[in-house]
Design a protein around this motif. Structure first.
Motif, short mmCIF file in Angstrom:
data_model
loop_
_atom_site.label_atom_id
_atom_site.label_comp_id
_atom_site.label_asym_id
_atom_site.label_seq_id
_atom_site.Cartn_x
_atom_site.Cartn_y
_atom_site.Cartn_z
N PHE A 1 -17.04 -0.10 4.47
CA PHE A 1 -15.67 -0.37 4.94
C PHE A 1 -14.92 0.92 5.29
N GLU A 2 -15.37 2.07 4.78
CA GLU A 2 -14.64 3.32 4.99
C GLU A 2 -14.81 3.82 6.42
N GLU B 1 -5.86 4.71 1.57
CA GLU B 1 -5.22 3.93 0.50
C GLU B 1 -5.16 4.72 -0.81
N THR C 1 0.83 -1.21 0.00
CA THR C 1 0.00 0.00 0.00
C THR C 1 0.87 1.26 0.00
N LEU D 1 -17.68 18.50 8.84
CA LEU D 1 -18.35 17.96 7.65
C LEU D 1 -19.82 18.38 7.55
N ARG E 1 -13.46 -7.40 1.87
CA ARG E 1 -13.50 -6.21 2.71
C ARG E 1 -14.93 -5.93 3.13
N ALA F 1 -11.39 1.06 -2.04
CA ALA F 1 -10.25 1.66 -1.35
C ALA F 1 -10.69 2.66 -0.29
N THR F 2 -10.02 2.61 0.84
CA THR F 2 -10.23 3.65 1.84
C THR F 2 -9.59 4.95 1.31
N ILE F 3 -9.98 6.05 1.91
CA ILE F 3 -9.40 7.33 1.51
C ILE F 3 -7.89 7.30 1.75
N MET G 1 -2.37 7.02 -0.55
CA MET G 1 -1.12 6.26 -0.69
C MET G 1 -0.85 5.95 -2.17
N VAL H 1 -13.20 15.33 3.03
CA VAL H 1 -12.19 14.60 3.82
C VAL H 1 -10.86 14.58 3.08
N ARG I 1 -10.53 6.79 -7.43
CA ARG I 1 -10.48 6.01 -6.21
C ARG I 1 -10.90 4.57 -6.50
#
Lengths: 346, 346, 346, 346
Positions: free
Chosen positions: D242-243, C216, B134, D279, B240, C212-214, C219, C257, C208
């Motif tokens: 998942f976020e 990741e 990552t 937010l 996930r 994927a998380t923010i 990254m 975010v 994105r």
């Protein structure tokens, strides 16, 4: 905050604690265990801190809660618990099969399904009289008439009855028929229901919410425990994910994770997670192999006419295979297959 | 659209099909199986329909694709496939353990891990020389130097090598060292990589994308198959979800579902799904009990110093238990524990 | 670890750093910004710590990486960045619309779609020549022929071209035609592709990953930045959830975010997230209102014949409404609607 | 099955339908709308089909249910509905702001928060007297004492009160104080509570379950509607994904999707979805721009001391910005900012 009473604390000692907490604007819930009594406090913890609780007679310890769940945590209860349902054990040393129809439809169908359950190695009968359904137009269960059917079938077969309750107002009625109260996935955070179940004096089968983390599941169990009932069995039944090939995604890892975090027994529902008859046996094997304390499965004499969840019910020809799997995996893990208290009349 | 050639079709017959498809603006990919050759067509299907493909010599059948995946579907291949990796079988009738370090760090660490793998019942050695990470600042693997280490350790222990490739440009190099190419979860839809792997002449271990549906996973396998390579093993490694108690949520149901939809072998990675050493053995048992054709696990001689994923590696004291579990479950299911081609020098 | 060079550091100073890092077994990637040069180190950080990097001439600072992403973090770059694509600005102070067909099909369709894009207020043309498709049997794009079409349409309309690249091996070719390289959702963690894009000398639009998380996502941007390219625009395009009423779930919160965590511009793709034409305008308004630096939308002259994603394309009658929304929201937020460098010949 | 009565049907006609349904073992729920009465049947639909319902006097139509939700569907109610809460409109033509403290803590804090709400453009006051909390040890709300506080603050400020009810047994009590009943995310499938709310004679604010599909959300609304109450406002408040950068993922697309499927008004809760004060304003703008009929936000005079969800509450300095955003977006969309019935005494 949790107050642990000394083994020899008197009722008057307990009452004194409850009264003092009330004066501080809180509520105290008394959990009487086999060896000692625990009092869980609800309310603003900052008010309780000003009380000199340790100085009261009979108080052995006052614990600040570090883990979010306390009574169900394994932290202070290293030994895993055994829950007994009218003589049928669920927990360490045993493999317990619970089986029956998704919904009670008729006395005949329920009796047939109970005999199928016994053939499948089950020692407890499941069956729903109150069905929480996504649609208000779907079959909602027979209500009290269904409870009577279950009670009659228990008399006939010897299998104790596990059945769902969906409203706090029904808990007393359901508990008067059932041997174990089931709280379903949609009600896992129906806190009024959890509290009522905690006061009903019957063991509780707590299904995991389909969207609940393991921590939230244990917190839900804590709601029951805190009202004085530690006879709780956790049931993993699949979580909601993006994958649509199965009805839900069975979170098999939740079994060892929950057993590591909590002393409560953990069983698996392969019927509602997979949603397909062909997946029930493989998932049952996986559940037993991963260390679950049991499984709960749907069986139905004629799934094609079932009023609820027919496609996931096991049929006659599957029963021997489930019983064999339960016996084989029980033996592999040094467990005993739990038996019904009175031999079932099959 | 897929063209099935007759068993006695000649190379000239095949070339004629390929040429005709090219004239219609399409591409034809030839998959030579043991008994017959299949040609998958890529391009606008409406153009192909105007060709009289059935009339060509050597053409046995022309199939419109109804299922989205065709070559890997079980629909036309009822019998499940056996894939062989330098003599080691994966598929029906066998239980295959693959083990090794997450990453190749040093020759010594890799050799030690390989010996641990053999002790754990493994017949194949896993180990990463190219690590998709990552963070660009994390250890990215030793590259070709790592492949050489794996090759040396294979010579020493007899364990064929499974290793990941992360870029289409590296496939030829990696295939020159490895016995099986691994495609990782982040690359499951790296179509250029899938196609290159399909042309590399080595079996492929295809991990499920952590966000991929089972259907998308099979479509990814189809990309490999369509380039002429049906020696594909699917690997469920967790998806996930909202649950964060485990690194990923092992979708145990995906094993029977994928085995039902596809003829390809399906194994499970309990290390990357659980993410914790304590979960690897229970999840391995669950995987074998549900019917997986094998497991792939991380082992490391000193996990506390591992450059990658140390917390999930099994250690020396876990090995016998994994081997016993593999043997026990293989026996239960009438399977044989796969062995390395040359007895490992342990 | 990141080395910040002084504004007056010479090329020789930079080379000296790179050479010293190489002796420690690492790799050093040089990022030349407008005012100063940054060198990102890759390899085992423990080896670098033994080097006396601060003592080298021209070195201004040596930063241990605390945030997992460093070059794209807002921590050390409080001011948000403006990225310029052949004269078209994306970032603070501007609202930028990118529009065009999902896939380049023919020169006529592409030219028509480009004129539609200009009518919709777009200053950049999107269009795919390489299409990553779930199925190997689906239309995969025209490849280089499609790039030539895009280049011709740019000459005709003045709209700079944004197009996707799916394989590291194609980056140089695509960059020779395109004004901005797009990296798609399935390739967000194709690290070889990210690195190649980082070295291509063109701005990059980084979608994105749908899973994927923010973190990741940032990254992945860091992989590009670390190879010397900070001209990166982030694009939120929906994530995968249990909800199936929309193609993906647009994570609208990801815009503020990501803008808070990173200095890079953030735009939104309402077409691929919603998956339906009727949702594109409302979601575009939501994106602009939440503070996105722009939107990227599909338009098609005849969606019913589109080879890819027709149902989500805007049609002629939607264009004025999109342009009005972009102008209105730009004005509300004190931004200017970005314009094409040469007035589009519509 | 739904029976639509003619506009001139008498009470006796309606009773006759109810009685006939009862003879077939079903239950009939009567929903009296402005122009006509609808009777929803619950029970086994196969029994109803044998009845000749169309022949009964006053019956205009008998509809088989094709969409799973019927009374709340837009299919038979093309015009979107306006719900009125003690004179405050929510629905087409209006933008309605609801604001207040997450929990009622003291009369002073509640009054201050109500004045903040009015400053923020709110025409309705939210505030919790019964708080469903994950932990039994967390502050559970003041109960009836909290309802009295809300009632007093309404008298003082003129703002009608929206407050949550968590147990069917409390519905009557809460309805005696509140102007609108809120059903929270954890109770979206607490069917007994939905039915009780449907019979309480007050408008209902139905939050979407954090794991519920849009279809399930509409089915939950149908449970309320079917008991005779069509004054339902839907509230999107974020779903679980998942976020983890936000508390929940605001599903902004759910607003136009739900408005397209149902005639009910749809508002957004940006406080509980984002979970962070910073937010709330961007997400409120996104909600209004996407077409939501309103927003519901947390405000608190001193968030750092809040007993519940302090980090997401707006503070004094945010209020003017929220009011401006509501007015600006209302004007953009041709809507009117809803006002409190009696000018709030601020």
């Amino acid at each position: 905050m949790v107050i642990v009473m000394a083994p020899d604390a008197s009722s008057a000692d307990i009452d004194a604690v409850v009264d003092l907490v009330a004066t501080a604007g809180g509520e105290a819930y008394v959990t009487r265990g086999v060896s000692r009594t625990i009092i869980g406090l609800v309310g603003d913890v900052r008010h309780f801190e000003t009380l000199d609780l340790r100085a009261l007679p009979g108080v052995s310890d006052v614990l600040r809660i570090s883990a979010p769940y306390k009574l169900v945590s394994r932290e202070n209860n290293a030994e895993r618990s055994l829950v007994t349902v009218r003589g049928v054990p669920i927990g360490p040393g045993y493999t317990t099969v619970i089986a029956g129809p998704c919904a009670v439809e008729t006395p005949e169908q329920t009796l047939q399904a109970a005999r199928m359950a016994a053939d499948a190695g089950a020692s407890l009968l499941r069956g729903g009289a109150y069905k929480p359904r996504t649609s208000p137009y779907a079959f909602q269960g027979l209500g009290e008439a269904g409870l009577k059917v279950l009670s009659d079938v228990r008399d006939e077969t010897g299998l104790p009855v596990v059945t769902e309750v969906v409203d706090a107002a029904d808990v007393e009625l359901v508990a008067s028929y059932a041997d174990m109260l089931q709280i379903g996935t949609r009600n896992m955070q129906n806190f009024a229901l959890l509290q009522a179940a905690g006061e009903a004096g019957k063991p509780v089968l707590l299904k995991r919410g389909m969207n609940a983390t393991i921590e939230e599941w244990l917190m839900a169990a804590e709601y029951i425990a805190q009202r004085g009932n530690l006879d709780i069995v956790l049931c993993e039944r699949g979580i909601r994910t993006f994958e649509k090939a199965t009805r839900n995604t069975l979170d098999i890892s939740a079994v060892p994770v929950a057993q590591d975090l909590s002393h409560l027994p953990v069983i698996v529902d392969p019927s509602h997670s997979g949603g397909k008859r062909s997946l029930v046996l493989p998932l049952s094997r996986a559940a037993l192999a991963v260390g679950a304390d049991g499984v709960i499965v749907d069986v139905h004499p004629r799934p094609e006419t079932a009023l609820c969840d027919g496609p996931q019910a096991l049929v006659e020809s599957d029963l021997a295979e489930l019983r064999d799997a339960a016996q084989t995996h029980a033996a592999l893990l040094g467990r005993t297959l739990a038996e019904a208290p009175v031999p079932a009349a099959v």
